[in-house]
Design an enzyme around this catalytic site. Sequence first.
Site, short mmCIF file in Angstrom:
data_model
loop_
_atom_site.label_atom_id
_atom_site.label_comp_id
_atom_site.label_asym_id
_atom_site.label_seq_id
_atom_site.Cartn_x
_atom_site.Cartn_y
_atom_site.Cartn_z
N GLU A 112 -7.30 2.95 -7.14
CA GLU A 112 -8.15 2.70 -5.99
C GLU A 112 -9.63 2.76 -6.36
O GLU A 112 -10.02 3.34 -7.38
CB GLU A 112 -7.85 3.74 -4.89
CG GLU A 112 -8.67 3.62 -3.62
CD GLU A 112 -8.52 2.29 -2.88
OE1 GLU A 112 -8.87 1.24 -3.46
OE2 GLU A 112 -8.10 2.30 -1.72
N ARG A 164 0.55 8.98 -5.61
CA ARG A 164 0.98 8.46 -4.31
C ARG A 164 1.54 7.05 -4.43
O ARG A 164 2.48 6.69 -3.73
CB ARG A 164 -0.16 8.53 -3.30
CG ARG A 164 -1.41 7.73 -3.64
CD ARG A 164 -2.55 8.10 -2.69
NE ARG A 164 -3.78 7.37 -2.91
CZ ARG A 164 -4.80 7.79 -3.62
NH1 ARG A 164 -4.74 8.96 -4.25
NH2 ARG A 164 -5.91 7.06 -3.73
N GLN A 216 -10.17 8.98 0.23
CA GLN A 216 -9.37 9.37 -0.92
C GLN A 216 -9.89 8.80 -2.23
O GLN A 216 -10.02 9.50 -3.22
CB GLN A 216 -7.94 8.87 -0.70
CG GLN A 216 -6.92 9.88 -0.92
CD GLN A 216 -5.60 9.49 -0.29
OE1 GLN A 216 -4.81 10.35 -0.18
NE2 GLN A 216 -5.34 8.28 0.11
N ASN A 245 -4.98 10.85 4.07
CA ASN A 245 -4.95 9.73 5.01
C ASN A 245 -4.84 10.27 6.44
O ASN A 245 -5.55 9.82 7.34
CB ASN A 245 -3.76 8.80 4.76
CG ASN A 245 -3.84 8.01 3.48
OD1 ASN A 245 -2.83 7.87 2.79
ND2 ASN A 245 -4.99 7.48 3.13
N ARG A 268 0.86 -1.18 0.00
CA ARG A 268 0.00 0.00 0.00
C ARG A 268 0.89 1.23 0.00
O ARG A 268 1.90 1.29 0.71
CB ARG A 268 -0.91 0.04 1.23
CG ARG A 268 -1.88 1.22 1.15
CD ARG A 268 -2.83 1.28 2.31
NE ARG A 268 -3.67 2.47 2.18
CZ ARG A 268 -4.35 3.01 3.18
NH1 ARG A 268 -4.31 2.46 4.38
NH2 ARG A 268 -5.07 4.10 2.98
N HIS A 269 0.53 2.20 -0.81
CA HIS A 269 1.28 3.46 -0.88
C HIS A 269 1.45 4.07 0.51
O HIS A 269 0.70 3.77 1.44
CB HIS A 269 0.55 4.46 -1.78
CG HIS A 269 -0.82 4.81 -1.26
ND1 HIS A 269 -1.01 5.73 -0.26
CD2 HIS A 269 -2.05 4.35 -1.59
CE1 HIS A 269 -2.29 5.84 0.01
NE2 HIS A 269 -2.96 5.00 -0.78
N HIS A 287 -3.36 0.39 -3.66
CA HIS A 287 -4.22 1.08 -2.70
C HIS A 287 -4.93 0.11 -1.76
O HIS A 287 -5.22 -1.03 -2.12
CB HIS A 287 -5.23 1.92 -3.46
CG HIS A 287 -4.56 2.82 -4.47
ND1 HIS A 287 -4.04 4.04 -4.14
CD2 HIS A 287 -4.27 2.63 -5.79
CE1 HIS A 287 -3.47 4.59 -5.22
NE2 HIS A 287 -3.61 3.75 -6.23
#
Length: 194
Positions: free
Chosen positions: A82, A57, A20, A14, A7-8, A139
């Site tokens: 995402e 990201r 997001q 966040n 995951r980024h 994501h």
Amino acid sequence: MTLAFIRHGQTNWNFEYRLQGSTDIPLNDTGRQQARDAVATLDGVNWDAIVSSPLSRARETASIIADGLGIELGPTYDELVERHYGDAEGATAEIIAERWPDHNYPGLEPRESVVARGAAALERVHADYGDRNTLIVCHGTLIRYTLSALAGREFDQIRNGSVATFDRIGDGWRVLSVNDEPVTELPVAEVPVG
């Protein structure tokens, strides 16, 4: 072939607990450090390449990890974007509780669509990289839903910068770890991934 979802790293949204989704929000400094920290978690496996979602990201996280591991930074895959949360993107937890307490957001992408995109991305990465050990930066919701479908059980929230590993067994996938922790006693997924 071993693959890993990462995951980024963290973004300001966040940090602010804003939803997001597919909105392109960049990493913050904490997120960049989480990407550097992931390099240590990934040590011990001979990773060959890293690919990502096209959102900034995820792409920046992938670039930081590629530099840290000294591996190829491969392409982006649109299937790794995402989940689209429709009208709720950018909303805080308080706004969501007020406007959409049932989490039925106008314009929300169905879970089945997210899983289908995740499975399609795995097949594309497998086709492009064969038996090479490949990292996939994307994501949280896409990772969680895809891994849950592969493992046949639900996983909790995926942490920023965390690693989830899985490998190809015949025509299926076996989940090995989630959120940097080993997963035990899971069968090879019978879920079609093509």
